[in-house]
Design a protein around this motif. Sequence first.
Motif, PDB file in Angstrom:
ATOM      1  N   LEU A 118       0.797  -1.233  -0.045  1.00 22.24           N
ATOM      2  CA  LEU A 118      -0.095  -0.075  -0.065  1.00 22.24           C
ATOM      3  C   LEU A 118       1.091   1.285   0.043  1.00 22.24           C
ATOM      4  O   LEU A 118       1.745   1.365   0.425  1.00 22.24           O
ATOM      5  CB  LEU A 118      -1.017   0.034   1.210  1.00 22.24           C
ATOM      6  N   THR A 119       0.591   2.240  -0.609  1.00 16.33           N
ATOM      7  CA  THR A 119       1.216   3.545  -0.813  1.00 16.33           C
ATOM      8  C   THR A 119       0.021   4.691  -0.619  1.00 16.33           C
ATOM      9  O   THR A 119      -1.018   4.548  -1.335  1.00 16.33           O
ATOM     10  CB  THR A 119       2.241   3.587  -1.976  1.00 16.33           C
ATOM     11  N   PHE A 129      -0.254  -2.538  -4.832  1.00 12.25           N
ATOM     12  CA  PHE A 129       0.570  -3.200  -5.709  1.00 12.25           C
ATOM     13  C   PHE A 129       0.717  -4.667  -5.415  1.00 12.25           C
ATOM     14  O   PHE A 129       0.744  -4.685  -4.249  1.00 12.25           O
ATOM     15  CB  PHE A 129       2.112  -2.356  -5.644  1.00 12.25           C
ATOM     16  N   ASP A 130       0.513  -5.250  -6.539  1.00 12.01           N
ATOM     17  CA  ASP A 130       0.543  -6.860  -6.511  1.00 12.01           C
ATOM     18  C   ASP A 130       2.154  -7.138  -6.475  1.00 12.01           C
ATOM     19  O   ASP A 130       2.552  -7.023  -7.824  1.00 12.01           O
ATOM     20  CB  ASP A 130       0.024  -7.647  -7.290  1.00 12.01           C
ATOM     21  N   ASP A 135       5.260  -5.159 -12.524  1.00  9.92           N
ATOM     22  CA  ASP A 135       5.126  -4.224 -13.668  1.00  9.92           C
ATOM     23  C   ASP A 135       3.709  -4.067 -14.043  1.00  9.92           C
ATOM     24  O   ASP A 135       3.269  -3.400 -14.824  1.00  9.92           O
ATOM     25  CB  ASP A 135       5.720  -5.022 -14.881  1.00  9.92           C
ATOM     26  N   ALA A 136       2.753  -4.740 -13.390  1.00 11.53           N
ATOM     27  CA  ALA A 136       1.212  -4.425 -13.181  1.00 11.53           C
ATOM     28  C   ALA A 136       0.741  -3.027 -12.907  1.00 11.53           C
ATOM     29  O   ALA A 136       1.453  -2.654 -11.856  1.00 11.53           O
ATOM     30  CB  ALA A 136       0.476  -5.551 -12.896  1.00 11.53           C
ATOM     31  N   GLU A 137      -0.234  -2.559 -13.406  1.00  8.69           N
ATOM     32  CA  GLU A 137      -0.935  -1.157 -12.911  1.00  8.69           C
ATOM     33  C   GLU A 137      -1.198  -1.669 -11.476  1.00  8.69           C
ATOM     34  O   GLU A 137      -1.913  -2.429 -11.291  1.00  8.69           O
ATOM     35  CB  GLU A 137      -1.753  -0.746 -14.023  1.00  8.69           C
ATOM     36  N   ALA A 138      -1.073  -0.443 -10.737  1.00  7.50           N
ATOM     37  CA  ALA A 138      -1.531  -0.438  -9.420  1.00  7.50           C
ATOM     38  C   ALA A 138      -3.274  -0.345  -9.268  1.00  7.50           C
ATOM     39  O   ALA A 138      -3.761   0.275 -10.189  1.00  7.50           O
ATOM     40  CB  ALA A 138      -1.014   0.481  -8.406  1.00  7.50           C
ATOM     41  N   THR A 180     -12.221  -6.098  -1.988  1.00 10.00           N
ATOM     42  CA  THR A 180     -13.311  -5.188  -2.956  1.00 10.00           C
ATOM     43  C   THR A 180     -12.802  -3.637  -3.468  1.00 10.00           C
ATOM     44  O   THR A 180     -13.046  -3.244  -4.454  1.00 10.00           O
ATOM     45  CB  THR A 180     -14.440  -4.993  -2.423  1.00 10.00           C
ATOM     46  N   ARG A 181     -11.608  -3.281  -2.654  1.00  8.26           N
ATOM     47  CA  ARG A 181     -11.004  -1.970  -2.814  1.00  8.26           C
ATOM     48  C   ARG A 181     -12.093  -0.756  -2.309  1.00  8.26           C
ATOM     49  O   ARG A 181     -11.813   0.209  -2.715  1.00  8.26           O
ATOM     50  CB  ARG A 181     -10.444  -1.537  -4.160  1.00  8.26           C
TER      51      ARG A 181
END
Length: 319
Positions: A118-119, A129-130, A135-138, A180-181
């Motif tokens: 988490l940021t 971020f995973d 390299d995937a989008e957050a 679920t974000r």
Amino acid sequence: MSIHPKPVPLVAPGHTRPVTHLSFSPLQDDGTYLLVSSCKDGNPMLREWTGDWIGTFLGHKGAVWCTKLSPDASRAASGSADFTAKIWDTYSGDVLHSFPHNHIVRTVAISPMCSHLLTGGQEKKVRIFDLARPDAEADFLGDVGLPSHDGTVKSVVWVGEHTGVSAGDDGIIKWWDLRTRKLTTTMTFSNPITSMELSPQTKRLVVTSGKTVAFIPALPSGTPTHSLNLAYSPSSASVHPILQDRFVTGNLGDEWVRVHGMDGEEREILKGHHGPVHCVEFSPDGEVYASGSEDGTIRLWQTTPGKAYGLWQGNTNGG
């Protein structure tokens, strides 16, 4: 009548600019722990439980505002004014991943299984971020296209497996379901949040806002929040993880570290820093608390002065 030994702090030098954040690891299997410090010099430092220097993480190109260790202390995460968050290998000191942002990163948190990051910061957004797909989008927490907070995100913490908590200059603490974000609940203060740290052993968030220090259940429950108003505005606070009978504070209005009872009574004033105290944190065994200052030093203070512990040899004849 017994004479209480005077607290003699250990001074941990090495930083060249103000110390912005301190964070201890959990107790490790061998009973020791680590301390990581953030600094405006851009070089987070890793230390033994004794305060001895282990190494410096080199790679940021701006002030580092926050660094935290994974539960097993094998990884560190940092957030910087160079618009990046980084994941580090604490054994080699190498950067494993660097995550670009569009503004200053003020706060980071690693998940318990070291799988996600988490940021938060001056973009007012909380990202997840995973780490298995660096390299995937957050993903962003909250509604698409809208900020997570209406001000700089000052702190993010990870609670249990699926809960993130963020605190902002907007005076709001927000709990998020990371599956679920989505937002699950909020708590509002009348002033900006200046600090929020997770106390894992007490399962509480320790929050400072204005002259208030609050001890909030980390996961919303029926347990009431314990809140106190102090005579000054604390920059940071930390509760004793075992006894839970006292907390320490830093303060930008003077150069002192204070110890309070949980009723707010001032028990001790510790003098030694030569600049305002930005951050304080208890060690996971409760034997030590660390303070970081504008003066560029970290000081380690004993909870029980005179006790033999680490580099303190114990009290011999008041010596």
